[in-house]
Scaffold this motif. Structure first.
Motif, PDB file in Angstrom:
ATOM      1  N   ASP A 125      -7.721   5.885   0.642  1.00 24.11           N
ATOM      2  CA  ASP A 125      -6.270   5.972   0.834  1.00 24.11           C
ATOM      3  C   ASP A 125      -5.556   4.876   0.059  1.00 24.11           C
ATOM      4  OD1 ASP A 125      -3.827   6.887   2.147  1.00 24.11           O
ATOM      5  OD2 ASP A 125      -3.980   5.100   3.406  1.00 24.11           O
ATOM      6  N   LYS A 126      -6.043   3.638   0.152  1.00 23.13           N
ATOM      7  CA  LYS A 126      -5.396   2.522  -0.539  1.00 23.13           C
ATOM      8  C   LYS A 126      -5.622   2.598  -2.045  1.00 23.13           C
ATOM      9  CE  LYS A 126      -4.018   1.405   3.389  1.00 23.13           C
ATOM     10  NZ  LYS A 126      -2.690   1.957   3.769  1.00 23.13           N
ATOM     11  N   ARG A 127      -6.759   3.134  -2.463  1.00 19.73           N
ATOM     12  CA  ARG A 127      -7.011   3.332  -3.892  1.00 19.73           C
ATOM     13  C   ARG A 127      -5.993   4.305  -4.484  1.00 19.73           C
ATOM     14  NH1 ARG A 127     -12.164   5.454  -3.672  1.00 19.73           N
ATOM     15  NH2 ARG A 127     -12.739   3.356  -2.962  1.00 19.73           N
ATOM     16  N   ARG A 128      -5.711   5.362  -3.740  1.00 23.16           N
ATOM     17  CA  ARG A 128      -4.718   6.329  -4.202  1.00 23.16           C
ATOM     18  C   ARG A 128      -3.340   5.685  -4.285  1.00 23.16           C
ATOM     19  NH1 ARG A 128      -1.148   8.191  -1.483  1.00 23.16           N
ATOM     20  NH2 ARG A 128      -2.209   7.751   0.487  1.00 23.16           N
ATOM     21  N   GLU A 129      -2.957   4.896  -3.264  1.00 23.04           N
ATOM     22  CA  GLU A 129      -1.641   4.263  -3.279  1.00 23.04           C
ATOM     23  C   GLU A 129      -1.505   3.283  -4.444  1.00 23.04           C
ATOM     24  OE1 GLU A 129      -0.034   4.285   1.293  1.00 23.04           O
ATOM     25  OE2 GLU A 129      -1.413   2.683   0.729  1.00 23.04           O
ATOM     26  N   ALA A 130      -2.511   2.441  -4.636  1.00 29.77           N
ATOM     27  CA  ALA A 130      -2.458   1.488  -5.744  1.00 29.77           C
ATOM     28  C   ALA A 130      -2.401   2.225  -7.074  1.00 29.77           C
ATOM     29  CB  ALA A 130      -3.670   0.562  -5.692  1.00 29.77           C
ATOM     30  N   GLY A 131      -3.165   3.303  -7.202  1.00 29.56           N
ATOM     31  CA  GLY A 131      -3.152   4.083  -8.428  1.00 29.56           C
ATOM     32  C   GLY A 131      -1.839   4.777  -8.681  1.00 29.56           C
ATOM     33  N   ASP A 132      -1.111   5.115  -7.609  1.00 33.30           N
ATOM     34  CA  ASP A 132       0.188   5.772  -7.749  1.00 33.30           C
ATOM     35  C   ASP A 132       1.303   4.796  -8.096  1.00 33.30           C
ATOM     36  OD1 ASP A 132      -0.841   8.258  -7.249  1.00 33.30           O
ATOM     37  OD2 ASP A 132      -0.212   8.334  -5.146  1.00 33.30           O
ATOM     38  N   GLY A 133       1.028   3.490  -8.018  1.00 37.61           N
ATOM     39  CA  GLY A 133       2.048   2.512  -8.374  1.00 37.61           C
ATOM     40  C   GLY A 133       2.591   1.685  -7.235  1.00 37.61           C
ATOM     41  N   PHE A 134       2.117   1.923  -6.011  1.00 39.63           N
ATOM     42  CA  PHE A 134       2.596   1.096  -4.896  1.00 39.63           C
ATOM     43  C   PHE A 134       2.223  -0.371  -5.130  1.00 39.63           C
ATOM     44  CE2 PHE A 134       2.824   5.165  -2.663  1.00 39.63           C
ATOM     45  CZ  PHE A 134       3.968   5.001  -1.900  1.00 39.63           C
ATOM     46  N   ASP A 135       3.053  -1.253  -4.599  1.00 37.21           N
ATOM     47  CA  ASP A 135       2.849  -2.690  -4.762  1.00 37.21           C
ATOM     48  C   ASP A 135       2.080  -3.310  -3.602  1.00 37.21           C
ATOM     49  OD1 ASP A 135       4.597  -2.997  -7.202  1.00 37.21           O
ATOM     50  OD2 ASP A 135       6.016  -2.123  -5.780  1.00 37.21           O
ATOM     51  N   GLY A 136       1.881  -2.550  -2.559  1.00 35.60           N
ATOM     52  CA  GLY A 136       1.148  -3.019  -1.398  1.00 35.60           C
ATOM     53  C   GLY A 136       1.107  -1.926  -0.367  1.00 35.60           C
ATOM     54  N   SER A 137       0.480  -2.216   0.772  1.00 41.45           N
ATOM     55  CA  SER A 137       0.346  -1.196   1.798  1.00 41.45           C
ATOM     56  C   SER A 137       0.122  -1.853   3.153  1.00 41.45           C
ATOM     57  CB  SER A 137      -0.815  -0.253   1.464  1.00 41.45           C
ATOM     58  OG  SER A 137      -0.811   0.873   2.327  1.00 41.45           O
ATOM     59  N   TRP A 138       0.159  -1.022   4.202  1.00 36.50           N
ATOM     60  CA  TRP A 138       0.048  -1.489   5.583  1.00 36.50           C
ATOM     61  C   TRP A 138      -1.339  -1.242   6.151  1.00 36.50           C
ATOM     62  CZ3 TRP A 138       4.712   0.246   9.101  1.00 36.50           C
ATOM     63  CH2 TRP A 138       5.853  -0.464   8.726  1.00 36.50           C
ATOM     64  N   VAL A 139      -1.752  -2.148   7.037  1.00 36.77           N
ATOM     65  CA  VAL A 139      -2.905  -1.919   7.899  1.00 36.77           C
ATOM     66  C   VAL A 139      -2.517  -2.352   9.308  1.00 36.77           C
ATOM     67  CG1 VAL A 139      -4.605  -2.210   6.053  1.00 36.77           C
ATOM     68  CG2 VAL A 139      -3.933  -4.190   7.445  1.00 36.77           C
TER      69      VAL A 139
END
Length: 536
Positions: A349-363
């Motif tokens: 999930d986080k690999r997809r977000e980083a690959g899409d251009g997100f700058d960070g994510s939640w846990v």
């Protein structure tokens, strides 16, 4: 204390929080913003009714000039918010606060909203714990004697999430009417902590939930300006990240950034509330707007991909951070095999977000920080963000945001049962003051409970059929409620009976309440002797 303002309950620590200076600021904020808040809530109800009657959400023609103007940008990243590759969220409960500060995340979302049951004790305790965390004095000793202290050399930047514009604080009355819960949470944080945060090289930073239009963002921006003037803080010191977690806000992302541009620090893909908003908005529309089991609703569904990619484009086009959604999995030492599988899913999930251009994510759990960070490290390297990646390949597409027909998955009998179980178990814990609850290895909060009960309501209303061939009827769900209630172990002081009554009210009745938290608060947490003056 001004005789216009009255406190109707008492909790430990209240004198430390509700000081004369604090109450003076709250009263000023109420006078400044309450009339506009009421009008914006009226506009919300009008828009929701239009959607329920069949209107199609669109990009606003009256704000096209904002979207077409390529020159404007939000303020540059504030100190401590340059690198946000992993953000940990949770209620401002004492032990969880210490664990978050020790987690290694770059940001801690200190939550007064969906993971905090708004009992009066929790409202006050959250403010006390937040003060202690910012002062560096927070500590905790568990009943079994275990001591918790902040030991990390680098602690996360603190970002506070107040409650949304739709919620009232029924324990603080001004002229006999409840105050805005948003302004209570925000005002108390500002009056007690703004100076200390600024002195530490940070600032009073916020996450703004449940926004449904750019006009609501405009009110927040005006509140920020007024508050900074009242507290003699330079304008622009406050920074806010807006959660895009309603379908109407998804059509106004650039406008929301524009309204907050001097105070903006980006947008967040609030996936769970967004799914709740989709169900709520289109609950009458029939088969084309009926989603499968909650467990099948992943971020790879085409309508969710459209939402996240358009969010990254809107943010980076304007120099704002794009923050990904929540990983709600809770690691378990008791089931290492299941934990290993779930960690792999979190990494994907986080690999997809980083690959899409997100700058960070939640846990939602400290045990997920390293997994999420590894995926963002692999893409970001030494760079703090991906703002230069403007995603010009993404074209804003309103139709893609509301095309649910290509969502894979089925409605199953097990999925219906799970929704009923999760909603009742969460509501029972929420009524006892717990806002974040681990159920079946997932951290449930108000947003996920809203999905569960809203899906049940919609499936009943449209007479959805499970893949096994059973029609989801009110009578069948009532039987499931009885079975789940009877199978739930009873403990002294539990609130299971009230939770069943609350679930019945918000999931099984013909009318659909906009938020279960409103009914729960009014009936069980803080009832008033007189009816509430305004609706949600």
């Amino acid at each position: 204390m001004d005789d216009r303002i009255r406190i109707t309950e008492h909790a430990p620590g209240q004198e430390r929080v509700l000081t004369p200076h604090a109450l003076e600021l709250l009263l000023s904020l109420h006078d400044f913003a309450e009339a506009r808040r009421r009008e914006l809530r009226r506009l919300r109800r009008t828009r929701r009714a239009a959607l329920a009657d069949g209107a199609t959400p669109t990009f606003l023609p009256e704000t096209r000039h904002i979207r077409d103007d390529a020159t404007w940008q939000v303020a540059p990243p504030a100190p401590g918010l340059e690198d946000r590759r992993v953000e940990i969220t949770g209620p401002i409960e004492r032990k969880m606060t210490i664990n978050a500060l020790n987690s290694g995340a770059r940001v801690w979302l200190a939550d007064c909203e969906d993971s905090c049951s708004p009992t009066w004790e929790n409202v006050i305790k959250s403010q006390v714990n937040l003060q202690d965390a910012i002062a560096g004095t927070i500590a905790y000793t568990s009943p079994d004697g275990r001591e918790y202290r902040v030991t990390a050399e680098r602690t996360p930047t603190i970002v506070v999430r107040p409650r949304g514009w739709h919620l009232d604080e029924r324990r603080i009355l001004v002229d006999g009417e409840p105050m805005s819960a948003s302004l209570v949470d925000f005002g108390l944080h500002m009056v007690h902590n703004a100076d200390a945060l600024i002195a530490a090289g940070r600032g009073p930073y916020l996450y703004l939930p449940k926004i449904e239009s750019h006009l609501e963002a405009r009110l927040w921006n005006d509140v920020f300006r007024a508050t900074q003037d009242m507290l003699l803080i330079p304008r622009g010191t406050i920074r806010a990240t807006v959660l895009i977690e309603t379908i109407s806000a998804a059509f106004e992302m650039e406008e929301i950034l524009y309204e907050l541009r001097e105070h903006s620090s980006g947008l967040n893909a609030g996936r769970w509330d967004y799914l709740f908003s989709i169900i709520r908005a289109f609950r009458f529309r029939g088969d084309d707007f009926v989603l499968p089991d909650r467990a099948a609703l992943t971020m790879t569904a085409p309508f969710m991909r459209a939402y996240t990619e358009q969010l990254v484009r809107a943010c980076h086009r304007r120099g704002a951070h794009a923050i990904g959604g929540m990983s709600a999995f809770v690691p378990s030492a008791k089931d290492p095999a299941a934990t290993e599988v779930a960690l792999a899913q979190v990494a994907q999930d986080k690999r997809r977000e980083a690959g899409d251009g997100f700058d960070g994510s939640w846990v939602a759990h400290p045990g997920l920080v390293a997994v999420a960070q590894a995926e963002f490290d692999a893409v970001l390297g030494e760079q703090p963000h991906q703002l230069a990646r403007t995603r010009d390949d993404v074209v804003p597409d309103g139709a893609a945001l509301i095309d649910l027909t290509t969502t894979p998955g089925d409605i199953t009998e097990a999925g219906v049962r799970l929704n009923v179980e999760v909603a009742i178990r969460y509501m029972e814990a929420w009524l006892r003051g717990q806002g974040a609850v681990a159920i079946h290895s997932l951290m449930e909060d108000a947003a996920t409970a809203e999905i569960s009960r809203s899906q049940v309501w919609q499936w009943i209303h449209v007479e959805a059929r499970t893949v096994e061939g059973r029609t989801v009827s009110r009578d069948w769900v009532k039987r499931l409620v009885r079975e789940i209630a009877e199978a739930t172990p009873r403990t002294e002081g539990d609130r299971l009976d009230e939770a069943v009554a609350l679930f019945t009210e918000v999931a099984l009745r013909p009318t659909y309440p906009a938020f279960f938290t409103l009914a729960g608060t009014e009936r069980y947490l803080s009832p008033l002797t007189q009816p509430q003056a305004i609706a949600a």
